[in-house]
Design a protein around this motif. Structure first.
Motif, short mmCIF file in Angstrom:
data_model
loop_
_atom_site.label_atom_id
_atom_site.label_comp_id
_atom_site.label_asym_id
_atom_site.label_seq_id
_atom_site.Cartn_x
_atom_site.Cartn_y
_atom_site.Cartn_z
N ILE A 110 0.87 -1.19 0.00
CA ILE A 110 0.00 0.00 0.00
C ILE A 110 0.89 1.23 0.00
O ILE A 110 1.82 1.33 0.80
CB ILE A 110 -0.92 0.04 1.24
CG1 ILE A 110 -1.89 -1.15 1.22
CG2 ILE A 110 -1.70 1.36 1.30
CD1 ILE A 110 -2.83 -1.22 2.40
N SER A 111 0.65 2.16 -0.91
CA SER A 111 1.41 3.41 -0.91
C SER A 111 0.57 4.50 -0.26
O SER A 111 -0.65 4.54 -0.43
CB SER A 111 1.78 3.81 -2.33
OG SER A 111 0.64 3.80 -3.16
N MET A 112 1.23 5.36 0.47
CA MET A 112 0.53 6.36 1.28
C MET A 112 1.45 7.56 1.48
O MET A 112 2.66 7.39 1.51
CB MET A 112 0.24 5.70 2.63
CG MET A 112 -0.71 6.42 3.52
SD MET A 112 -0.66 5.72 5.17
CE MET A 112 -1.62 4.27 4.97
N ASP A 113 0.88 8.74 1.64
CA ASP A 113 1.71 9.92 1.91
C ASP A 113 2.17 9.92 3.37
O ASP A 113 1.54 9.31 4.22
CB ASP A 113 0.93 11.20 1.63
CG ASP A 113 0.75 11.45 0.15
OD1 ASP A 113 1.32 10.66 -0.64
OD2 ASP A 113 0.07 12.41 -0.21
N ALA A 114 3.25 10.65 3.62
CA ALA A 114 3.83 10.67 4.96
C ALA A 114 3.05 11.57 5.91
O ALA A 114 3.21 11.48 7.12
CB ALA A 114 5.27 11.15 4.88
N ASP A 115 2.21 12.44 5.37
CA ASP A 115 1.64 13.51 6.20
C ASP A 115 0.33 13.16 6.90
O ASP A 115 -0.34 14.04 7.42
CB ASP A 115 1.47 14.77 5.35
CG ASP A 115 0.65 14.50 4.11
OD1 ASP A 115 0.07 13.40 4.01
OD2 ASP A 115 0.58 15.38 3.24
N LEU A 116 -0.07 11.89 6.85
CA LEU A 116 -1.30 11.42 7.51
C LEU A 116 -2.56 12.07 6.94
O LEU A 116 -3.59 12.10 7.59
CB LEU A 116 -1.24 11.64 9.03
CG LEU A 116 -0.13 10.88 9.77
CD1 LEU A 116 -0.06 11.31 11.23
CD2 LEU A 116 -0.33 9.38 9.67
#
Ligand code: UDP
Ligand code: MG
Length: 328
Positions: A110-116
């Motif tokens: 799963i890819s996701m941004d670091a900034d929540l």
């Protein structure tokens, strides 16, 4: 929390990797690490994912303490891994580097941004869709309430424009998505240099699903996508390459073409009032109009030449500096 479907309950849980591209994210990393760790431990405990599951932070050549923080987290928790790129290569390339690394160890990524900004709790639903047989699960924002009206408008316009151009792109889907190893192996075969993931992933095919989630405000720090980057990202998405001088020719062509229309009006008025000599109007009109059209066509051909140029060069898309990963 969604469970694995009853029929498959006896199968051992599969391995999940969370890939998080980070560029100067020291402000959010400790909190992101904590939240994701909590999530992955909880999923391991409930048997949704295997104990080999990891959170892979990709440091996209940050200039702040991002890599130090990732290394620290890696030392403290075996579930946290880190990948450091040799320099800043941009969000899409950092993501690709992470995906290609993770696919060697994971069943699903799963890819996701670091900034929540992406809702961490949607991860359970992504994984549930994977177990139901989807190779790709797209995270789609249910609302853009936290975005400014400007960002909302331009983003929506961009998606619509892409679709009008015939690009198969999922509405309101950023890069929050799950991909199976099979889908990632397919993605690896797209060898284009300017990889626009949102456009390429739907091309892969395989069964897919959509999970909607609420998009939050950035937890801390600033957006790494100022207007300028956002615009260039959109442009790259459309042409998949930026050959600025060639594009300038196109715009010059448009400009001259419009100028020619104004020029034509002026010439006609001049002619009406009899301020011209014989043939002047037609001659001037043709020069301006044909000149504009020629430049425009040249620019358009140039766009394609630019693309051939980019493909022929076959630049490496990323160069890995270090890999930290606790793998048994
Ligand atoms: N990012 C990256 N390299 C860059 C710019 C951004 O890896 O050159 C990462 C960034 O750390 C974040 C994600 O890409 O995890 C999305 O960036 P951001 O949240 O700033 O974009 P926005 O949500 O404002 O569109
Ligand atoms: Mg963000």
């Amino acid at each position: 929390m969604p469970e694995r479907p009853a029929g498959e309950a006896k199968l051992p849980p599969e391995t999940l990797y969370l890939v998080i591209p980070c560029y100067n994210e020291e402000a959010v990393l400790p909190e992101t690490g904590r939240r994701l760790l909590e999530k992955i431990q909880q999923m391991e405990a409930s048997g949704m994912v295997s104990e080999k599951s990891r959170i892979l932070f990709v440091d996209d050549g940050s200039k702040d303490k991002t890599w130090e923080l990732v290394s620290q987290l890696h030392e403290q928790h075996k579930q946290i891994s880190g990948l450091k790129l040799s320099r800043n290569r941009g969000h899409q390339n950092a993501l690709l580097a992470g995906l290609m690394t993770a696919k060697q160890y994971a069943d699903m990524v799963i890819s996701m941004d670091a900034d929540l900004q992406d809702d961490v709790d949607a991860v359970d639903r992504f994984v549930a869709e994977y177990y139901k047989g989807s190779d790709v699960v797209y995270g789609v924002r249910s609302s853009r309430a936290t975005d400014t009206a400007f960002k909302r408008g331009t983003a929506q316009g961009f998606y619509k424009f892409m679709q009008a151009l015939g690009v198969d792109i999922v509405d309101n889907h950023a890069d929050y998505r799950l991909m199976s190893r099979r889908a990632l192996d397919a993605l690896a075969q797209y060898r284009e240099v300017n990889l626009f993931l949102r456009g390429v992933v739907p091309l892969i095919g395989f069964p897919s699903a959509i999970v909607t989630y609420e998009r939050h405000e950035r937890f801390a720090g600033e957006s790494k996508y100022p207007l300028k980057k956002m615009l260039s990202f959109a442009f790259d998405g459309i042409t998949s390459f930026s050959v600025k001088p060639i594009r300038m020719i196109t715009w010059l062509g448009v400009l001259i073409f419009f100028a020619s229309i104004i020029m034509l009006l002026v010439l006609l008025i001049q002619k009406l009032f009899g301020y011209t000599v014989q043939g002047w109007t037609t001659l001037m009109g043709s020069i301006w109009m044909i000149g504009g059209i020629q430049l425009l066509c040249l620019g358009m051909i140039g766009e394609y030449v630019g693309k051939i140029y980019a493909e022929v060069k076959q630049r490496p898309r990323f160069i890995v500096d270090q890999l930290l990963n606790d793998m048994e």
